[in-house]
Design a protein around this motif. Sequence first.
Motif, PDB file in Angstrom:
ATOM      1  N   ALA A   1       1.132  -1.361   0.135  1.00  0.00           N
ATOM      2  CA  ALA A   1       0.006   0.390   0.129  1.00  0.00           C
ATOM      3  C   ALA A   1       0.768   1.194   0.294  1.00  0.00           C
ATOM      4  O   ALA A   1       0.732   2.248  -0.973  1.00  0.00           O
ATOM      5  CB  ALA A   1      -1.016   0.329   1.898  1.00  0.00           C
ATOM      6  N   GLU A   2       1.917   1.174   0.786  1.00  0.00           N
ATOM      7  CA  GLU A   2       2.638   2.146   0.760  1.00  0.00           C
ATOM      8  C   GLU A   2       3.483   2.677  -0.695  1.00  0.00           C
ATOM      9  O   GLU A   2       3.413   4.080  -1.130  1.00  0.00           O
ATOM     10  CB  GLU A   2       3.599   2.513   2.206  1.00  0.00           C
ATOM     11  CG  GLU A   2       3.681   2.136   3.272  1.00  0.00           C
ATOM     12  CD  GLU A   2       4.966   1.825   4.131  1.00  0.00           C
ATOM     13  OE1 GLU A   2       6.061   1.808   3.717  1.00  0.00           O
ATOM     14  OE2 GLU A   2       4.186   1.126   5.450  1.00  0.00           O
ATOM     15  N   TRP A   3       3.768   1.563  -1.001  1.00  0.00           N
ATOM     16  CA  TRP A   3       4.722   1.667  -2.542  1.00  0.00           C
ATOM     17  C   TRP A   3       3.580   1.848  -3.854  1.00  0.00           C
ATOM     18  O   TRP A   3       3.846   3.124  -4.673  1.00  0.00           O
ATOM     19  CB  TRP A   3       5.117   0.745  -2.728  1.00  0.00           C
ATOM     20  CG  TRP A   3       6.139   0.242  -2.259  1.00  0.00           C
ATOM     21  CD1 TRP A   3       6.688   1.325  -0.791  1.00  0.00           C
ATOM     22  CD2 TRP A   3       6.897  -1.623  -1.859  1.00  0.00           C
ATOM     23  NE1 TRP A   3       8.017  -0.034  -0.137  1.00  0.00           N
ATOM     24  CE2 TRP A   3       7.512  -1.022  -0.407  1.00  0.00           C
ATOM     25  CE3 TRP A   3       6.408  -2.953  -1.824  1.00  0.00           C
ATOM     26  CZ2 TRP A   3       8.100  -2.429  -0.217  1.00  0.00           C
ATOM     27  CZ3 TRP A   3       7.163  -3.956  -1.829  1.00  0.00           C
ATOM     28  CH2 TRP A   3       7.837  -3.873  -0.628  1.00  0.00           C
ATOM     29  N   HIS A   4       2.327   1.449  -2.991  1.00  0.00           N
ATOM     30  CA  HIS A   4       1.015   1.700  -4.534  1.00  0.00           C
ATOM     31  C   HIS A   4       0.444   3.597  -4.129  1.00  0.00           C
ATOM     32  O   HIS A   4       0.905   4.637  -5.469  1.00  0.00           O
ATOM     33  CB  HIS A   4       0.060   1.555  -4.301  1.00  0.00           C
ATOM     34  CG  HIS A   4       0.162  -0.130  -5.388  1.00  0.00           C
ATOM     35  ND1 HIS A   4       0.313  -0.140  -6.462  1.00  0.00           N
ATOM     36  CD2 HIS A   4       0.049  -1.509  -3.843  1.00  0.00           C
ATOM     37  CE1 HIS A   4       0.672  -1.382  -6.632  1.00  0.00           C
ATOM     38  NE2 HIS A   4       0.333  -2.260  -5.594  1.00  0.00           N
ATOM     39  N   LEU A   5       0.915   3.850  -2.999  1.00  0.00           N
ATOM     40  CA  LEU A   5       1.279   5.642  -2.746  1.00  0.00           C
ATOM     41  C   LEU A   5       2.149   6.083  -3.760  1.00  0.00           C
ATOM     42  O   LEU A   5       2.066   7.191  -4.035  1.00  0.00           O
ATOM     43  CB  LEU A   5       0.661   5.734  -1.187  1.00  0.00           C
ATOM     44  CG  LEU A   5       0.040   5.324  -0.740  1.00  0.00           C
ATOM     45  CD1 LEU A   5      -0.365   5.590   1.123  1.00  0.00           C
ATOM     46  CD2 LEU A   5      -1.742   6.385  -1.472  1.00  0.00           C
ATOM     47  N   GLN A   6       3.097   5.688  -3.147  1.00  0.00           N
ATOM     48  CA  GLN A   6       4.559   6.301  -3.856  1.00  0.00           C
ATOM     49  C   GLN A   6       4.628   6.376  -5.173  1.00  0.00           C
ATOM     50  O   GLN A   6       5.760   7.159  -5.832  1.00  0.00           O
ATOM     51  CB  GLN A   6       6.193   5.592  -2.989  1.00  0.00           C
ATOM     52  CG  GLN A   6       5.596   5.916  -1.661  1.00  0.00           C
ATOM     53  CD  GLN A   6       6.459   5.154  -0.708  1.00  0.00           C
ATOM     54  OE1 GLN A   6       7.235   4.128  -1.449  1.00  0.00           O
ATOM     55  NE2 GLN A   6       6.762   5.908   0.604  1.00  0.00           N
TER      56      GLN A   6
END
Length: 182
Positions: free
Chosen positions: A102-107
């Motif tokens: 989820a963090e990487w998708h946001l980034q």
Amino acid sequence: MIKPLAAILLLLSTSAFAAPTPAPAALAPLLASIQQRLAVADQVALSKWDSGKAVEDRPREHDVIVGATIMANNFKVPAELVEPFFSAQIEANKLVQYARLAEWHLQGKAPDSPRPDLAGEIRPKLDELQKALLKELADFAPYRQQALCPVWLAAANRQATQDPLRYLALTRATAPLCGAKA
């Protein structure tokens, strides 16, 4: 004046106010292996990011639990403890994976870090950790019924990390360790 002070000092010196019994030595290596297993979750998440595979892998999860159950007797771990314990390890690992993805998708991107091969490097590491966890689970089993077991776990988990995600995952991974008879 001296008598009330003496009474207070006497009260404070009784076992009711004494520091709780420290955690057994068997808890530290078990928690260390659980943390090592959770650290692998970041590598698994990177592999899943690159491959596009789902975090949920029921056949692999089933194989892990069956394998641990088969090996449990060699380590003298009660079979009825193995499934809840390893299910908790898997769920905690997935929690970290979902959060990282989820963090990487946001980034919009994953970190630029080495990508170990899931089948060739990561899973063998998890298999070795499984053996260590079984041994350490057997060593800790005699303490599971202790009244202070939840206190020991809560304190150890809080001390282990300041990262809220790691704390939550560690709390999930250690949930089956206390209370249930095995």
